[in-house]
Design an enzyme around this catalytic site. Structure first.
Site, PDB file in Angstrom:
ATOM      1  CG  ASP A  52      87.607   8.520  29.343  1.00  0.00           C
ATOM      2  OD1 ASP A  52      86.679   8.758  28.896  1.00  0.00           O
ATOM      3  OD2 ASP A  52      88.266   7.434  29.620  1.00  0.00           O
ATOM      4  CD  GLU A  90      72.707  12.723  28.209  1.00  0.00           C
ATOM      5  OE1 GLU A  90      73.351  12.074  28.605  1.00  0.00           O
ATOM      6  OE2 GLU A  90      72.032  13.574  29.143  1.00  0.00           O
ATOM      7  CG  ASP A 118      82.149   3.366  20.875  1.00  0.00           C
ATOM      8  OD1 ASP A 118      83.316   3.298  20.908  1.00  0.00           O
ATOM      9  OD2 ASP A 118      81.313   2.254  20.835  1.00  0.00           O
ATOM     10  CD  GLU A 135      72.163   4.658  24.279  1.00  0.00           C
ATOM     11  OE1 GLU A 135      72.888   3.778  23.607  1.00  0.00           O
ATOM     12  OE2 GLU A 135      72.816   5.658  24.933  1.00  0.00           O
ATOM     13  CB  THR A 164      78.025   9.154  33.734  1.00  0.00           C
ATOM     14  OG1 THR A 164      78.969   8.907  33.167  1.00  0.00           O
ATOM     15  CG2 THR A 164      77.102  10.564  33.228  1.00  0.00           C
ATOM     16  CE1 TYR A 210      79.237   3.272  29.647  1.00  0.00           C
ATOM     17  CE2 TYR A 210      77.734   4.849  30.169  1.00  0.00           C
ATOM     18  CZ  TYR A 210      77.916   3.626  29.660  1.00  0.00           C
ATOM     19  OH  TYR A 210      76.951   2.774  29.091  1.00  0.00           O
ATOM     20  CD  GLU A 211      83.087  12.446  35.081  1.00  0.00           C
ATOM     21  OE1 GLU A 211      83.247  13.264  34.074  1.00  0.00           O
ATOM     22  OE2 GLU A 211      82.732  12.956  36.211  1.00  0.00           O
ATOM     23  CG  ASP A 259      71.834   6.208  14.155  1.00  0.00           C
ATOM     24  OD1 ASP A 259      71.724   7.630  14.103  1.00  0.00           O
ATOM     25  OD2 ASP A 259      72.422   5.554  13.288  1.00  0.00           O
ATOM     26  CE  LYS A 314      91.365  -2.648  16.951  1.00  0.00           C
ATOM     27  NZ  LYS A 314      90.866  -4.235  16.585  1.00  0.00           N
TER      28      LYS A 314
END
Length: 238
Positions: free
Chosen positions: A179, A69, A143, A94, A216, A218-219, A121, A147
């Site tokens: 999303d 993941e 992320d 992460e 999650t 975030y979702e 990373d 922009k």
């Protein structure tokens, strides 16, 4: 706590985003101090493995299939997958140390033993993962870098997708959840070019989550704010 780039042969790599946020709780500091080293694949660290010798993934998980993941956030999905699929081993990657601390607390509470954690990373992990060593990969709510001038920072670019394709075995599944409509667009353009096939045959294949999905935080935020999740499934070409 994070992979070092102090070795003279270590590549210089931009990392875009936060590595640490608000102050950690005392319990989270304890998780990092007491649990992280035992759960981290040491071969990722440049100081430990300056020659970048391949990580022995089979030994890491006692011969079980290995999943990855990329950017696990707070670790909810990662721990859910480990609990649901005890017959596999999963590496979570992460760089945001607050998220790593949150995950370690969840691992303690869930009692799962088939997880390993790289607090850095993912490109450093790609350096030492052998070819075709990973059976499934997840990229969940990455992320979005909205922009246009920042789109090169997204994961779904050749600099990330080519090493991902190398470490995935032929036929391996790559799941992407997002999303952000433009992230969907870029994913559908770039991932097939890196050697993957999109498996969707009908709208429900990208509108409905996977059977073993765990929604999650975030979702949940995206849903509250009226954004529509997309669930994209790819297969690594053989």
């Amino acid at each position: 706590m994070t992979t070092s780039n102090k070795h003279p042969d270590a590549p210089w790599r931009n990392f875009y985003g936060r590595i640490k946020g608000k102050s950690l709780k005392a319990s989270q500091e304890a998780y990092l101090d007491e649990d992280l080293a035992a759960l981290s694949p040491g071969a990722v660290d440049w100081d430990v493995n300056p020659d970048r010798l391949p990580l022995d993934v089979a030994a890491l998980f006692e011969g079980r299939p290995a999943w990855l993941e990329i950017g696990f956030g707070g670790g909810e999905h990662l721990v859910h997958q480990a609990s649901t699929h005890g017959d596999v081993g999963i590496i979570g990657c992460e760089p945001y140390i607050n998220g790593v601390a949150m995950l370690l607390g969840k691992i303690r509470r869930a009692g799962v033993t088939n997880l390993r954690v790289h607090p850095g990373d993912v490109r450093n992990l790609f350096d030492v993962l052998p070819d075709a060593s990973i059976d499934r990969a997840f990229l969940l709510y990455p992320d979005p870098w909205p922009k246009k001038r920042h789109h090169r920072r997204r994961f779904v670019t050749p600099d990330h997708l080519q090493p991902l394709a190398r470490v995935l075995r032929p036929g391996a599944i790559f799941r992407v959840a997002t999303d952000i409509p433009d992230y969907v667009r870029q994913t559908l353009v770039e991932v097939p070019k890196a050697g993957f096939e999109w498996l969707a045959e009908q709208p429900s294949d990208w509108r409905q989550p996977w059977d073993d999905w765990y929604s999650t935080r975030y979702e949940q935020k995206a849903l509250r704010e009226g954004r529509v999740p997309h669930y994209l499934t790819f297969r690594r070409n053989g």
